[in-house]
Design an enzyme around this catalytic site. Sequence first.
Site, PDB file in Angstrom:
ATOM      1  N   LYS A 220      -0.837   4.876 -23.511  1.00 16.07           N
ATOM      2  CA  LYS A 220       0.287   5.007 -24.440  1.00 16.07           C
ATOM      3  C   LYS A 220       0.220   3.899 -25.497  1.00 16.07           C
ATOM      4  CE  LYS A 220       4.006   6.048 -22.348  1.00 16.07           C
ATOM      5  NZ  LYS A 220       5.244   5.940 -21.549  1.00 16.07           N
TER       6      LYS A 220
ATOM      7  N   LYS B   9       3.057  -1.543 -14.848  1.00 15.84           N
ATOM      8  CA  LYS B   9       4.296  -0.916 -14.377  1.00 15.84           C
ATOM      9  C   LYS B   9       4.753  -1.622 -13.115  1.00 15.84           C
ATOM     10  CE  LYS B   9       6.908   2.584 -15.660  1.00 15.84           C
ATOM     11  NZ  LYS B   9       7.100   3.055 -17.041  1.00 15.84           N
TER      12      LYS B   9
ATOM     13  N   THR C 207      13.206   5.771 -27.461  1.00 20.97           N
ATOM     14  CA  THR C 207      12.347   6.773 -26.818  1.00 20.97           C
ATOM     15  C   THR C 207      12.807   8.180 -27.200  1.00 20.97           C
ATOM     16  OG1 THR C 207      12.084   5.222 -25.006  1.00 20.97           O
ATOM     17  CG2 THR C 207      11.283   7.440 -24.639  1.00 20.97           C
TER      18      THR C 207
ATOM     19  N   ASN D  12      18.844   8.274 -20.381  1.00 19.61           N
ATOM     20  CA  ASN D  12      18.573   7.546 -21.626  1.00 19.61           C
ATOM     21  C   ASN D  12      17.731   8.399 -22.582  1.00 19.61           C
ATOM     22  OD1 ASN D  12      16.446   5.891 -23.207  1.00 19.61           O
ATOM     23  ND2 ASN D  12      18.172   4.505 -22.977  1.00 19.61           N
TER      24      ASN D  12
ATOM     25  N   SER E 182       9.888  -1.769 -28.008  1.00 20.78           N
ATOM     26  CA  SER E 182       9.743  -2.931 -27.119  1.00 20.78           C
ATOM     27  C   SER E 182       8.778  -3.935 -27.747  1.00 20.78           C
ATOM     28  CB  SER E 182       9.181  -2.508 -25.761  1.00 20.78           C
ATOM     29  OG  SER E 182      10.227  -2.255 -24.864  1.00 20.78           O
TER      30      SER E 182
HETATM   31  P1  NAD Z   1      17.385   8.049 -16.598  1.00 19.02           P
HETATM   32  O1  NAD Z   1      17.508   7.643 -15.179  1.00 19.02           O
HETATM   33  O2  NAD Z   1      18.287   7.432 -17.617  1.00 19.02           O
HETATM   34  O3  NAD Z   1      17.586   9.658 -16.738  1.00 19.02           O
HETATM   35  C1  NAD Z   1      16.910  10.583 -15.947  1.00 19.02           C
HETATM   36  C2  NAD Z   1      17.615  11.929 -16.092  1.00 19.02           C
HETATM   37  O4  NAD Z   1      16.870  12.923 -15.392  1.00 19.02           O
HETATM   38  C3  NAD Z   1      19.023  11.972 -15.506  1.00 19.02           C
HETATM   39  O5  NAD Z   1      19.851  12.785 -16.321  1.00 19.02           O
HETATM   40  C4  NAD Z   1      18.812  12.649 -14.152  1.00 19.02           C
HETATM   41  O6  NAD Z   1      19.980  13.294 -13.660  1.00 19.02           O
HETATM   42  C5  NAD Z   1      17.745  13.639 -14.531  1.00 19.02           C
HETATM   43  N1  NAD Z   1      16.979  14.147 -13.393  1.00 19.02           N
HETATM   44  C6  NAD Z   1      16.443  13.456 -12.359  1.00 19.02           C
HETATM   45  N2  NAD Z   1      15.829  14.296 -11.508  1.00 19.02           N
HETATM   46  C7  NAD Z   1      15.971  15.533 -12.031  1.00 19.02           C
HETATM   47  C8  NAD Z   1      15.571  16.829 -11.624  1.00 19.02           C
HETATM   48  N3  NAD Z   1      14.891  17.007 -10.498  1.00 19.02           N
HETATM   49  N4  NAD Z   1      15.877  17.870 -12.425  1.00 19.02           N
HETATM   50  C9  NAD Z   1      16.576  17.698 -13.562  1.00 19.02           C
HETATM   51  N5  NAD Z   1      16.984  16.513 -13.991  1.00 19.02           N
HETATM   52  C10 NAD Z   1      16.696  15.448 -13.240  1.00 19.02           C
HETATM   53  O7  NAD Z   1      15.845   7.796 -16.968  1.00 19.02           O
HETATM   54  P2  NAD Z   1      15.192   7.701 -18.422  1.00 19.02           P
HETATM   55  O8  NAD Z   1      15.067   6.259 -18.786  1.00 19.02           O
HETATM   56  O9  NAD Z   1      15.867   8.667 -19.344  1.00 19.02           O
HETATM   57  O10 NAD Z   1      13.713   8.202 -18.095  1.00 19.02           O
HETATM   58  C11 NAD Z   1      13.400   9.588 -17.956  1.00 19.02           C
HETATM   59  C12 NAD Z   1      11.875   9.739 -18.015  1.00 19.02           C
HETATM   60  O11 NAD Z   1      11.386   9.188 -19.245  1.00 19.02           O
HETATM   61  C13 NAD Z   1      11.082   9.010 -16.918  1.00 19.02           C
HETATM   62  O12 NAD Z   1       9.928   9.761 -16.626  1.00 19.02           O
HETATM   63  C14 NAD Z   1      10.685   7.700 -17.585  1.00 19.02           C
HETATM   64  O13 NAD Z   1       9.546   7.112 -16.997  1.00 19.02           O
HETATM   65  C15 NAD Z   1      10.400   8.199 -18.976  1.00 19.02           C
HETATM   66  N6  NAD Z   1      10.442   7.175 -20.019  1.00 19.02           N
HETATM   67  C16 NAD Z   1      11.560   6.436 -20.250  1.00 19.02           C
HETATM   68  C17 NAD Z   1      11.559   5.520 -21.283  1.00 19.02           C
HETATM   69  C18 NAD Z   1      12.797   4.742 -21.642  1.00 19.02           C
HETATM   70  O14 NAD Z   1      12.746   4.022 -22.662  1.00 19.02           O
HETATM   71  N7  NAD Z   1      13.883   4.854 -20.910  1.00 19.02           N
HETATM   72  C19 NAD Z   1      10.407   5.308 -22.058  1.00 19.02           C
HETATM   73  C20 NAD Z   1       9.279   6.086 -21.798  1.00 19.02           C
HETATM   74  C21 NAD Z   1       9.305   7.030 -20.776  1.00 19.02           C
END
Ligand code: NAD
Length: 416
Positions: free
Chosen positions: A95, A107, A191, A222, A350
Amino acid sequence: MSTESLNPLVIAQKQIKKACDILGVEESVYELLKEPMRVLEVSIPVQMDDGSIKVFKGYRSQHNDALGPTKGGIRFHPDVTLDEVKALSMWMTFKCGVVGLPYGGAKGGVVVNPKELSNDELQRLSRGYIRAIASIIGPEKDIPAPDVGTNAQIMAWMVDEYNKIVGYNSPAVITGKPLIYGGSKGRVAATGYGVALMAREAVKRLNMDFKDCTVAIQGFGNVGSHAGLSLKRLGAKIIAVSDVYGGIYNEKGIDAEKLVEHVNKTGTVCNFEGTTPITNEELLTMKVDILVLAALENQITSANANEVKAKIICEGANGPTTPEADKILSEKGVFVVPDILANSGGVIVSYFEWVQNLMNYCWTEKEVEERQEIMMVNAFNSIYDLAQQYKVDMRTAAYMISIKRVYEAMKVRGWL
Ligand code: NAD
């Protein structure tokens, strides 16, 4: 029955191997990239509110630092495994490489359900994790950030603990901090905003009009919520959203801002006024122009890829599509914007936060957004052109660009 592996490490290795083979690089390149350069496994004793001591398992994986110090989030989740942390650190290398950041990938993870801890217990665990990994992190070594289950408050506790250990203020050791404590404007939304930008670029390439596009979003945390807000701002119509509790649908459109208010009040997208309930599986196979995956890994697999009706999949989550599903989607002509590009907005901002901390200077939100857009659109265009040239999908082209950068850095440093 399908023999498809859902182990994220096996999946990451397959993705790297495929790109290495097409690039025709020496076998030693794959050998160097197929595992992290360093992994630390730690046991973190935490005093619980009732006075007992509970020991939590944690990991930090540093994949490759050829391009610069390693960088990557910290996940607090009950399903964290060593292989998952390793795979996530590998995806971080690529990435960072794909958008040209001077970082390698890392990580961290702790096996815990943070919702089951009190605020004080969560703080003690966060500080304990940093004490356990302090010797291998630092602004010039490895820079953590939030991921699933962690947030800006947790980052603030972690930086504070690190500062106590080293004896001076070192805000650049961790990104994703609160604004008051060295955070960057635009980081929280970065993101999701980037996911929306990448969906917009894909729509352009398919000669569609963004204003006519319908969207389904899996996951409304998020990434999903900010993707939703930005997609709305750019003019698309969101018709379905889901989270871990279930999904909602309204063909006339769902107002992302009001849905965020509803989630803040109730903790879920379910029962949002004017919508009908749907299942997660229905959302994934719904007839929409754009499907945003913003939950967890392995959501589109060989079991459901054939049923996908979206024209574009934009991967906000890490690893939501398996290699077997990729093949099926590619044959069906679904345009997939791969995770290492689509969700790179988080690590890009970041990086901006780290740069601002090292300069002791703050940029405006407009500056941050504009710089992010330039980086991501440039990366999209390079990947798209390479994909056309080699007749491969966007994911393979993204890995090719990234592996080439890491390869050249390893070569020039005399590792190969
Ligand atoms: P988060 O915990 O804020 O949100 C996750 C969401 O997914 C929640 O709404 C949760 O209810 C939902 N969820 C979980 N399991 C589920 C399922 N089985 N079916 C449907 N919905 C489900 O996490 P986030 O920070 O939004 O991260 C989400 C993804 O994005 C992850 O894979 C994370 O690694 C990736 N990511 C996040 C960031 C960041 O800046 N936060 C950056 C790059 C990648």
